[in-house]
Scaffold this motif. Structure first.
Motif, PDB file in Angstrom:
ATOM      1  N   GLN A 397       0.887  -1.041  -0.021  1.00  0.00           N
ATOM      2  CA  GLN A 397      -0.025  -0.158  -0.061  1.00  0.00           C
ATOM      3  C   GLN A 397       0.908   1.155   0.086  1.00  0.00           C
ATOM      4  O   GLN A 397       2.015   1.430   0.700  1.00  0.00           O
ATOM      5  N   PRO A 399       1.586   5.331   1.043  1.00  0.00           N
ATOM      6  CA  PRO A 399       1.500   6.060   2.289  1.00  0.00           C
ATOM      7  C   PRO A 399       0.234   6.702   2.179  1.00  0.00           C
ATOM      8  O   PRO A 399      -0.595   6.741   0.972  1.00  0.00           O
ATOM      9  N   LYS A 400      -0.254   7.647   3.114  1.00  0.00           N
ATOM     10  CA  LYS A 400      -1.395   8.419   3.118  1.00  0.00           C
ATOM     11  C   LYS A 400      -1.437   9.269   1.763  1.00  0.00           C
ATOM     12  O   LYS A 400      -2.608   9.628   1.517  1.00  0.00           O
ATOM     13  N   TRP A 401      -0.426   9.907   1.320  1.00  0.00           N
ATOM     14  CA  TRP A 401      -0.580  10.917   0.195  1.00  0.00           C
ATOM     15  C   TRP A 401      -1.029   9.941  -1.049  1.00  0.00           C
ATOM     16  O   TRP A 401      -1.835  10.577  -1.758  1.00  0.00           O
ATOM     17  N   TRP A 403      -3.521   7.607  -0.389  1.00  0.00           N
ATOM     18  CA  TRP A 403      -4.649   7.032   0.065  1.00  0.00           C
ATOM     19  C   TRP A 403      -4.730   5.669   0.270  1.00  0.00           C
ATOM     20  O   TRP A 403      -5.631   5.093   0.634  1.00  0.00           O
ATOM     21  N   GLU A 404      -3.535   5.209   0.872  1.00  0.00           N
ATOM     22  CA  GLU A 404      -3.380   3.729   1.150  1.00  0.00           C
ATOM     23  C   GLU A 404      -3.984   2.829   0.102  1.00  0.00           C
ATOM     24  O   GLU A 404      -4.183   1.793   0.492  1.00  0.00           O
ATOM     25  N   GLN A 405      -3.751   3.222  -0.964  1.00  0.00           N
ATOM     26  CA  GLN A 405      -4.344   2.074  -2.060  1.00  0.00           C
ATOM     27  C   GLN A 405      -3.162   1.423  -2.508  1.00  0.00           C
ATOM     28  O   GLN A 405      -2.000   1.933  -2.099  1.00  0.00           O
ATOM     29  N   LYS A 464      -4.160   0.388  12.324  1.00  0.00           N
ATOM     30  CA  LYS A 464      -4.959   1.655  12.178  1.00  0.00           C
ATOM     31  C   LYS A 464      -4.109   2.679  12.936  1.00  0.00           C
ATOM     32  O   LYS A 464      -3.274   2.351  13.695  1.00  0.00           O
ATOM     33  N   GLU A 465      -4.584   3.969  12.228  1.00  0.00           N
ATOM     34  CA  GLU A 465      -3.873   5.094  12.851  1.00  0.00           C
ATOM     35  C   GLU A 465      -4.069   4.753  14.364  1.00  0.00           C
ATOM     36  O   GLU A 465      -5.284   5.036  14.976  1.00  0.00           O
TER      37      GLU A 465
END
Length: 653
Positions: A397, A399-401, A403-405, A464-465
């Motif tokens: 996946q 990173p958050k930039w 969208w964890e896709q 999860k965060e």
């Protein structure tokens, strides 16, 4: 997730379905309508009819105590050892916390304990083989082994334990010269039938019910292949009528053909500075939306309404335009974000106009000149025309930039199995439609795909965060618990943590057992085990040895797992540790008592057990707020009412 069974909508989870099915059934029978979203433990239920589901889990959690008592009784015939083992479970705050929530863990623990109890009852009928009780308890063992594995795959460990016990049993039968070869063959066939064939049938039956109930499209569709989705009512592919052959001007979605593969996806967001070229991101996404749609174009011009129908063939060079942003699928010599040895894939251009790096060659697996690309059925690769790499996706996946896709790259290794894609949705008003109902997989194919998807997703689980994870070495020493509900001082907080007195006592008993077992083994080898207490010693040590093996099988494999781990994963091992402690403590107390009674005519066994049980009760009273709820300041603050509970700085209470 029991809500999905009530609503009959398909979902995906990393665990097999039985536990969630039972929770859903208990909710349905008690009036729950399946509309509440159980996002995390401790969430407020409001007017939701949740009592039936909580009561179901609590009853199974309570049943664990009776089963542990029964297991120790069957192994030792000692009432005091059975009571001690049961008391350790009763007065453990961790077991109490798990049992009072709607979770899979009490269901799993109950089935593991029931498997072990049934195996011990079966062993108790060994002197009357092929009797009704003998068959009943062996079949019961097989059924609950299947149930354990059908809740979570860690049920495999109890299967291994019972398997080793069965092999040991057969080995002893093989040494019994009074048994003929026919009789031994009957014993082997009976065990194969009840402990292998019957569990497999039960396991498959559970998945059959799972697929039959979850017959409607839901949130889990995108994790599965296009053919799997075609059996789900409400899915685009269910009884779908779509064009069979792909043509230029068609709008399609492309799905990575591996299990749990995502759909080729893009959106307006760009790759951040320092991550290749600052162009539009391309990812793989398991959920369906309009950002998954691509327009198929010839490599040298855009399609027109007046064009004749031209089909896409093996070896054609094409461009894929992202329908929502009108930029072309693109690659170049920049490194991919995560897999650095691969090339970056992006979307590039304006209004469908880009450059030579937007051109891809269609390569059908096993294809030859003139073969058409067919919806769903054709497996293909997209080879970048300029650099020769292949469009690729895997489970890693972004990173958050991103969208964890899932990452999409261009792979220099063109033969990689993760380079394979298929057309899933296909829209083209000029083409005739056909039904795709015939492409739905068989039951066994669906089961196999489900297991591949579960295995891949299990290995790739991430926390999860803000979620607190732990490592296996921390579990036996009760180093860190797990926050179940409440995040600030104004809320009622529940914290999953074992009763430290019992857990550290369990840990001491493990070390003490290894010492006692070594001494007993040496004495046995030297022929020193003679006298009245020999049978008692032998039975206690052998029983503890089996429970120690159960502890090892349910604990040590976690050191080899790369996935995210949590404190609650230790509780199956804790059950075996607790039963071992009960037997060992009773054995030591009884041995000392026999010596004292012989020499001093003093009966201290009852007094000693009473003191031990009193310590358990008091420690539970001390730490019970962890399970029943805490409020006010955290224990680390000077004015907190919970300061006396913070024995370790790592406890977040």
């Amino acid at each position: 997730m029991g809500s999905y069974y009530i609503n009959r909508t398909f979902f995906f989870d990393v665990h097999p379905p039985l536990g969630k099915m039972l929770i859903g059934l208990s909710g349905l029978l008690s009036g729950y309508d399946g509309k509440f979203s159980f996002e995390k433990p401790g969430i407020k239920y409001g007017e939701t009819e949740y009592i039936g589901m909580r009561l179901f889990c609590s009853l199974l959690g309570s049943g664990i105590i009776l089963l542990c008592f029964g297991i120790v009784w069957e192994m030792t015939q000692s009432l005091s050892a059975s009571v001690l083992s049961a008391f350790i479970i009763i007065f453990d705050t961790g077991c109490l916390t798990l049992s009072q929530y709607i979770l899979l863990d009490p269901i799993l623990l109950f089935f593991i304990a029931m498997s072990m109890y049934s195996a011990q009852k079966f062993k108790g009928h060994s002197k009357s083989p092929f009797s009704f009780g003998w068959w009943f308890w062996m079949a019961n063992t097989g059924i609950f082994l299947a149930f354990s594995f059908s809740v979570k795959w860690v049920g495999l460990f109890i299967i291994l334990l019972i398997g080793i016990m069965t092999i040991s049993d057969l080995w002893h039968l093989l040494g019994n010269l009074a048994l003929s070869k026919i009789q031994i063959s009957k014993h082997i066939c009976a065990r194969v039938s009840c402990l292998i064939v019957l569990p497999i049938i039960c396991y498959l039956a559970i998945f059959f019910v799972h697929f039959k109930v979850l017959s409607h499209s839901g949130t889990g569709d995108g994790f599965f292949s296009s053919s799997f989705q075609s059996r789900l009512k409400g899915n685009n592919l269910y009884e779908a009528n779509m064009p069979e052959d792909l043509a230029y001007g068609s709008v399609i979605t492309l799905k990575n053909h591996r299990a749990a593969g995502g759909l080729l996806h893009s959106h307006w967001h760009l790759y951040p500075e320092g991550v290749g070229a600052r162009q539009q991101q391309v990812t793989a996404y398991t959920h369906k939306d309009d950002n998954n749609k691509w327009l198929v174009k010839k490599f040298d011009r855009d399609p027109s309404e007046h064009d004749d129908i031209t089909y896409v063939h093996h070896g054609d060079v094409v461009r894929l335009e992202h329908l929502a942003t009108q930029r072309n699928l693109h690659s170049h010599m920049e490194s991919a974000p995560i897999t650095k040895r691969h090339q970056q894939v992006s979307c590039y251009g304006i209004n469908g106009t880009g450059d030579l790096n937007d051109i891809w060659r269609v390569d059908i697996l096993g294809g030859k000149f003139g073969d058409r690309v067919k919806t769903v059925r054709t497996r293909l690769r997209l080879i970048h025309h300029t650099t020769g790499c292949a469009l690729y996706s895997h489970s890693k996946q972004l990173p958050k930039w991103g969208w964890e896709q899932m990452e999409v790259t261009c792979n220099p290794r063109k033969r990689d199995s993760k380079n394979i894609w298929n057309v899933e949705d296909h829209y083209n008003a000029k083409l005739p439609n056909i039904s795709f109902e015939l492409f739905a997989p068989s039951f066994l194919e669906s089961v196999l795909e489900s297991h591949i998807v579960m295995a891949q997703s299990n290995s790739g689980l991430k926390p999860k965060e803000g979620e607190i994870t732990s490592r296996p070495w921390q579990w036996p020493i009760n180093y860190r618990g797990q926050r179940f509900s409440g995040v600030n001082e104004t809320e009622e907080r529940v914290y999953l943590l074992g009763n430290p007195v019992l857990w550290w006592g369990n840990l001491c008993c493990l070390g003490l057992f290894l010492f006692c077992f070594a001494i007993w083994s040496i004495r046995l080898q030297r022929g020193c085990c003679t006298g009245v207490d020999t049978d008692h010693d032998n039975n206690a040590m052998i029983s503890c040895a089996w429970l120690f093996l159960g502890w090892c099988l349910h604990y040590l494999p976690f050191f080899c797992m790369g996935r995210v781990l949590y404190f609650h994963h230790y509780f199956p091992a804790m059950l075996f540790n607790s039963m071992l402690s009960g037997i060992l403590i009773d054995h030591i107390v009884t041995s000392v008592h026999n010596k004292l009674e012989l020499n001093f005519h003093f009966n201290g066994k009852i007094c000693t057990h009473a003191v031990i049980c009193s310590v358990m009760v008091y420690s539970f009273h001390l730490f019970s707020p962890l399970s029943y709820g805490m409020n006010g300041s955290y224990a680390g603050k000077a004015n907190s009412r919970l300061t006396h509970l913070k024995w370790l700085d790592s406890w977040e209470i």
